[in-house]
Design a protein around this motif. Structure first.
Motif, short mmCIF file in Angstrom:
data_model
loop_
_atom_site.label_atom_id
_atom_site.label_comp_id
_atom_site.label_asym_id
_atom_site.label_seq_id
_atom_site.Cartn_x
_atom_site.Cartn_y
_atom_site.Cartn_z
N TYR A 84 0.69 11.83 -2.40
CA TYR A 84 0.56 10.62 -2.97
C TYR A 84 2.12 10.10 -3.41
O TYR A 84 2.58 9.14 -3.39
N ASP A 85 2.49 10.84 -4.67
CA ASP A 85 3.31 10.68 -5.42
C ASP A 85 4.75 10.71 -4.73
O ASP A 85 5.69 10.09 -5.18
N LYS A 86 5.00 11.47 -3.73
CA LYS A 86 6.20 11.54 -2.87
C LYS A 86 6.24 10.34 -2.15
O LYS A 86 7.44 9.81 -1.79
N HIS A 87 5.12 9.46 -1.67
CA HIS A 87 5.23 8.49 -0.85
C HIS A 87 5.14 7.17 -1.21
O HIS A 87 5.53 6.20 -0.76
N PHE A 88 4.28 7.03 -2.67
CA PHE A 88 3.93 5.65 -3.06
C PHE A 88 4.47 5.64 -4.59
O PHE A 88 4.24 6.59 -5.19
N GLU A 89 4.26 4.45 -5.05
CA GLU A 89 4.62 4.22 -6.58
C GLU A 89 3.57 3.66 -7.32
O GLU A 89 3.43 3.68 -8.46
N GLU A 90 2.46 2.78 -6.49
CA GLU A 90 1.48 2.35 -7.02
C GLU A 90 0.52 3.10 -7.98
O GLU A 90 0.21 4.39 -7.55
N PRO A 91 0.26 2.70 -9.27
CA PRO A 91 -0.70 3.67 -9.88
C PRO A 91 -1.90 3.86 -9.45
O PRO A 91 -2.37 2.93 -8.23
N ILE A 92 -2.76 4.66 -9.91
CA ILE A 92 -4.28 5.07 -9.38
C ILE A 92 -5.25 4.79 -10.28
O ILE A 92 -4.95 5.19 -11.59
N ILE A 93 -6.40 4.35 -9.83
CA ILE A 93 -7.56 4.21 -10.76
C ILE A 93 -8.49 5.11 -10.16
O ILE A 93 -8.50 5.56 -9.10
N ALA A 94 -9.70 5.54 -10.92
CA ALA A 94 -10.67 6.05 -10.35
C ALA A 94 -11.93 5.52 -11.15
O ALA A 94 -11.65 5.39 -12.19
#
Length: 136
Positions: A84-94
């Protein structure tokens, strides 16, 4: 999961939703396959969700009961987040139920930090964040 176990028909519908999400956004929750036997043991990944009026990227995982406690969720989440970090910049929640200490431990091991308590789908949850995803 706040929805609990799904019937076969609901599971198939959910799978179709995840496939559509992946095609539209480029990420989704993916199958977790045991290398030694090629057995499907669960899923791990992310999808968009609504929480507290905001659309966010939510990391989630679920394994069949017999495969929990063996490190597979941690391994799958680690691999997914690296991708995910290689392809997207949006932060993640869980989020997880307060009593689900095993999932909370997995989240903390992969760098998703406990942030605050909230309600999701009518149930008390602990919200975790990664990369400044949400602010209270």
């Amino acid at each position: 999961s706040p929805t609990g176990a799904l019937s076969d028909n609901l599971a198939r519908a959910r799978f179709a939703e995840l496939m559509t999400h992946g095609q539209k956004y480029g990420f989704s929750k993916f199958s977790v396959i045991l290398r030694s036997s090629a057995e499907l043991i669960g899923y791990c990944g992310a999808e968009l969700c609504q929480i507290e009026g905001s659309t966010v990227v939510e990391l989630g995982f679920r394994l069949a009961p017999q495969w929990r406690g063996h490190g597979y969720a941690t391994e799958a989440a680690t691999v997914f987040l690296a991708w995910y970090d290689k392809h997207f910049e949006e932060p993640i929640i869980a989020f997880t139920a307060p009593e689900n200490t095993a999932s909370a431990s997995v989240l903390q091991q992969v760098g998703v930090c406990m942030h605050y308590k909230s309600e999701f789908m009518g149930k008390q949850s602990i919200v975790f964040y990664r990369n400044g995803a949400v602010s209270e």
